[in-house]
Structures are given as C-alpha cells and as structure tokens.
Design a protein around this motif. Sequence first.
Motif, PDB file in Angstrom:
ATOM      1  N   UNK A   1       0.783  -1.113  -0.077  1.00  0.00           N
ATOM      2  CA  UNK A   1      -0.053   0.083  -0.048  1.00  0.00           C
ATOM      3  C   UNK A   1       0.942   1.207  -0.052  1.00  0.00           C
ATOM      4  N   UNK A   2       0.485   2.246  -0.678  1.00  0.00           N
ATOM      5  CA  UNK A   2       1.153   3.610  -0.683  1.00  0.00           C
ATOM      6  C   UNK A   2       0.762   4.667   0.287  1.00  0.00           C
ATOM      7  N   UNK A   3       1.599   4.962   1.015  1.00  0.00           N
ATOM      8  CA  UNK A   3       1.600   5.814   2.072  1.00  0.00           C
ATOM      9  C   UNK A   3       2.227   7.387   1.649  1.00  0.00           C
ATOM     10  N   UNK A   4       1.440   8.304   2.436  1.00  0.00           N
ATOM     11  CA  UNK A   4       2.174   9.667   2.520  1.00  0.00           C
ATOM     12  C   UNK A   4       1.949  10.121   3.876  1.00  0.00           C
ATOM     13  N   UNK A   5       3.370  10.908   4.279  1.00  0.00           N
ATOM     14  CA  UNK A   5       3.466  11.543   5.552  1.00  0.00           C
ATOM     15  C   UNK A   5       3.372  13.034   5.380  1.00  0.00           C
ATOM     16  N   UNK A   6       2.509  13.643   6.344  1.00  0.00           N
ATOM     17  CA  UNK A   6       2.429  15.211   6.345  1.00  0.00           C
ATOM     18  C   UNK A   6       2.700  15.760   7.672  1.00  0.00           C
ATOM     19  N   UNK A   7       3.757  16.198   8.041  1.00  0.00           N
ATOM     20  CA  UNK A   7       4.118  16.512   9.398  1.00  0.00           C
ATOM     21  C   UNK A   7       5.518  17.537   9.180  1.00  0.00           C
ATOM     22  N   UNK A   8       5.234  18.758   9.936  1.00  0.00           N
ATOM     23  CA  UNK A   8       6.298  19.882   9.750  1.00  0.00           C
ATOM     24  C   UNK A   8       7.559  19.723  10.446  1.00  0.00           C
ATOM     25  N   UNK A   9       7.932  18.515  10.928  1.00  0.00           N
ATOM     26  CA  UNK A   9       9.280  18.334  11.483  1.00  0.00           C
ATOM     27  C   UNK A   9      10.030  17.251  10.617  1.00  0.00           C
ATOM     28  N   UNK A  10      10.943  17.706   9.901  1.00  0.00           N
ATOM     29  CA  UNK A  10      11.641  16.612   8.944  1.00  0.00           C
ATOM     30  C   UNK A  10      12.096  15.452   9.571  1.00  0.00           C
ATOM     31  N   UNK A  11      12.934  15.682  10.767  1.00  0.00           N
ATOM     32  CA  UNK A  11      13.180  14.495  11.431  1.00  0.00           C
ATOM     33  C   UNK A  11      12.291  13.362  11.969  1.00  0.00           C
ATOM     34  N   UNK A  12      10.993  13.858  12.297  1.00  0.00           N
ATOM     35  CA  UNK A  12       9.801  13.149  12.641  1.00  0.00           C
ATOM     36  C   UNK A  12       9.595  12.188  11.457  1.00  0.00           C
ATOM     37  N   UNK A  13       9.387  13.009  10.286  1.00  0.00           N
ATOM     38  CA  UNK A  13       9.190  12.275   9.234  1.00  0.00           C
ATOM     39  C   UNK A  13      10.206  11.079   8.942  1.00  0.00           C
ATOM     40  N   UNK A  14      11.197  11.522   9.075  1.00  0.00           N
ATOM     41  CA  UNK A  14      12.341  10.322   8.677  1.00  0.00           C
ATOM     42  C   UNK A  14      12.092   9.168   9.676  1.00  0.00           C
ATOM     43  N   UNK A  15      11.737   9.291  10.929  1.00  0.00           N
ATOM     44  CA  UNK A  15      11.709   8.268  11.696  1.00  0.00           C
ATOM     45  C   UNK A  15      10.411   7.656  11.408  1.00  0.00           C
ATOM     46  N   UNK A  16       9.451   8.107  11.085  1.00  0.00           N
ATOM     47  CA  UNK A  16       8.455   7.323  10.586  1.00  0.00           C
ATOM     48  C   UNK A  16       8.669   6.551   9.153  1.00  0.00           C
ATOM     49  N   UNK A  17       9.257   7.105   8.274  1.00  0.00           N
ATOM     50  CA  UNK A  17       9.748   6.324   7.126  1.00  0.00           C
ATOM     51  C   UNK A  17      10.751   5.106   7.474  1.00  0.00           C
ATOM     52  N   UNK A  18      11.383   5.633   8.504  1.00  0.00           N
ATOM     53  CA  UNK A  18      12.398   4.181   8.976  1.00  0.00           C
ATOM     54  C   UNK A  18      11.323   2.977   9.363  1.00  0.00           C
ATOM     55  N   UNK A  19      10.627   3.345  10.109  1.00  0.00           N
ATOM     56  CA  UNK A  19       9.817   2.439  10.830  1.00  0.00           C
ATOM     57  C   UNK A  19       8.722   1.812   9.674  1.00  0.00           C
ATOM     58  N   UNK A  20       8.142   2.515   8.727  1.00  0.00           N
ATOM     59  CA  UNK A  20       7.285   2.016   7.860  1.00  0.00           C
ATOM     60  C   UNK A  20       8.111   1.017   6.774  1.00  0.00           C
ATOM     61  N   UNK A  21       9.334   1.349   6.370  1.00  0.00           N
ATOM     62  CA  UNK A  21      10.357   0.698   5.514  1.00  0.00           C
ATOM     63  C   UNK A  21      10.700  -0.709   5.846  1.00  0.00           C
ATOM     64  N   UNK A  22      10.297  -1.095   7.076  1.00  0.00           N
ATOM     65  CA  UNK A  22      10.690  -2.339   7.467  1.00  0.00           C
ATOM     66  C   UNK A  22       9.749  -3.360   7.043  1.00  0.00           C
ATOM     67  N   UNK A  23       8.425  -2.922   6.753  1.00  0.00           N
ATOM     68  CA  UNK A  23       7.472  -3.820   6.338  1.00  0.00           C
ATOM     69  C   UNK A  23       7.269  -3.782   4.776  1.00  0.00           C
ATOM     70  N   UNK A  24       7.502  -4.790   3.902  1.00  0.00           N
ATOM     71  CA  UNK A  24       7.009  -4.706   2.688  1.00  0.00           C
ATOM     72  C   UNK A  24       5.675  -4.225   2.016  1.00  0.00           C
ATOM     73  N   UNK A  25       4.720  -4.383   2.877  1.00  0.00           N
ATOM     74  CA  UNK A  25       3.511  -3.979   2.425  1.00  0.00           C
ATOM     75  C   UNK A  25       3.292  -2.628   2.514  1.00  0.00           C
ATOM     76  N   UNK A  26       4.126  -1.679   2.868  1.00  0.00           N
ATOM     77  CA  UNK A  26       3.723  -0.429   2.758  1.00  0.00           C
ATOM     78  C   UNK A  26       5.089   0.546   2.038  1.00  0.00           C
ATOM     79  N   UNK A  27       4.786   1.340   1.240  1.00  0.00           N
ATOM     80  CA  UNK A  27       5.853   2.146   0.641  1.00  0.00           C
ATOM     81  C   UNK A  27       5.427   3.690   0.685  1.00  0.00           C
TER      82      UNK A  27
END
Length: 220
Positions: A1-27
């Motif tokens: 499934x395709x995801x989009x992240x909307x947050x005004x803190x770049x470091x927090x967005x990076x943290x979310x992407x790191x977690x999400x990228x551990x699962x092949x189901x989500x991009x």
Amino acid sequence: MELMIVDDHPLFREGLKTIVNRDDKYTVVCEAGNGTDGIRLGKRHQPDIMLVDISMPGKNGIQMIRELKRSLPQTRFIIISMHSEADYIVEAFRAGASGYLIKESAAGSLMRGLDTVARGELFLDDALSQEVVFRLMQAKDEQSAGRDPYTTLTAREQEVLRLLAEGLSAKEVAAQLFVSPKTVENHRTNLMKKLGLHSTVELIRYAARLGLIDLDTWAI
C-alpha cells in the motif's frame, strides 16, 4: 500500500519512514511539511493511507482531512499528534480520520495502527483514556442525530469563525474578505448564536476543539 506523510518536522518524518520501510506491505511515496502542500500532493499521488499531524503551518491536519475526504474518498487517514486531549481526537474522527496515534507512542504502535486501518477498521492509541472512547461514542450519537452545530454555519460564517479565532479584528477580517466590518459583525453575531457561544474566549476554545487553530498558541 502507498503511504504519504504530512508533518512539519523533517526528523519526525524520517523516523516514520524508517519504521514503515521495515514492512514490505507499505511504501512511502510522498511527504509534505504543511497542510496546504499535503492537500496538493495528496490529490496528485492519491495514496492509500496518509499519516497526518494536526498542528502545522497553513491548514492544519484536521482541515486538510476534511478537504481531502471529498476528493479522495478511498484514502484513509491516521492522525499522529502530540495532542491527547479528547476534543482533538473527537474532531479528528469527525473530520474523517480512521486512526489516532500519540507521537510519543508512535514507534511502538505505528505498524499495528497501519495494519488495522488498512483492514478498514478504526484504530485508537492504547495510551488514550476511556474518556476519549466515551466522547467518541457521544459525538457519533450527536452527529447521527444531526446535532453538530458547526454544520449549520454557512461557508462564509465558517471562514469568519476561523479568522476571528486566529486573533484578527473585525476590521482585519473585513479587509481580508473584501467586505465591510458591519458585515463581519453580522456574521459573528449569527455564528455565535448558532454555536451557543457568548464570548471571544469561548469562540477561540470552540475553534481549537475543531482543530481550526492551535490552542497552545493562546494564553487563555
């Protein structure tokens, strides 16, 4: 499934992407740093799920969800916010969110929340209190009974409400909307009556509960 992240803190967005990228189901296909860009890019990419903060520059997360739900009815929204107050959570679900996570527990709950929302179910962070559940049920009952007073406001009254709550004077609102101050005062009187509000402080707090403004910026 395709995801989009909307947050005004770049470091927090990076943290979310790191977690999400551990699962092949989500991009993660796209990200934005404010609600205005979130709306524009959301319409372009049409992701399956959007992870959204509430307090952001421009349009906040709740306003963004309200607008995108009309054009992206298949997209599901998960709020990830520092706000754990019942009012914020109730308004997020009223706006069309399918899940609500507290930022401090996002690392441990994000994937469970994604999986739950992806199945078409609602997700509520374990860290949230029973008061929230009660308020959500109460809000659902009121909405089904047609008793949500905000929906009785005209589009212009909603606009005046937001601008007044942001601290603009009637003259400033009039200049921004290209109307007379008397017209603004008439809108203010009408919306206050419809919402059952009796002071500027009540108006500000009501707007904050809707997610139209961030109450943390006001010393009231």
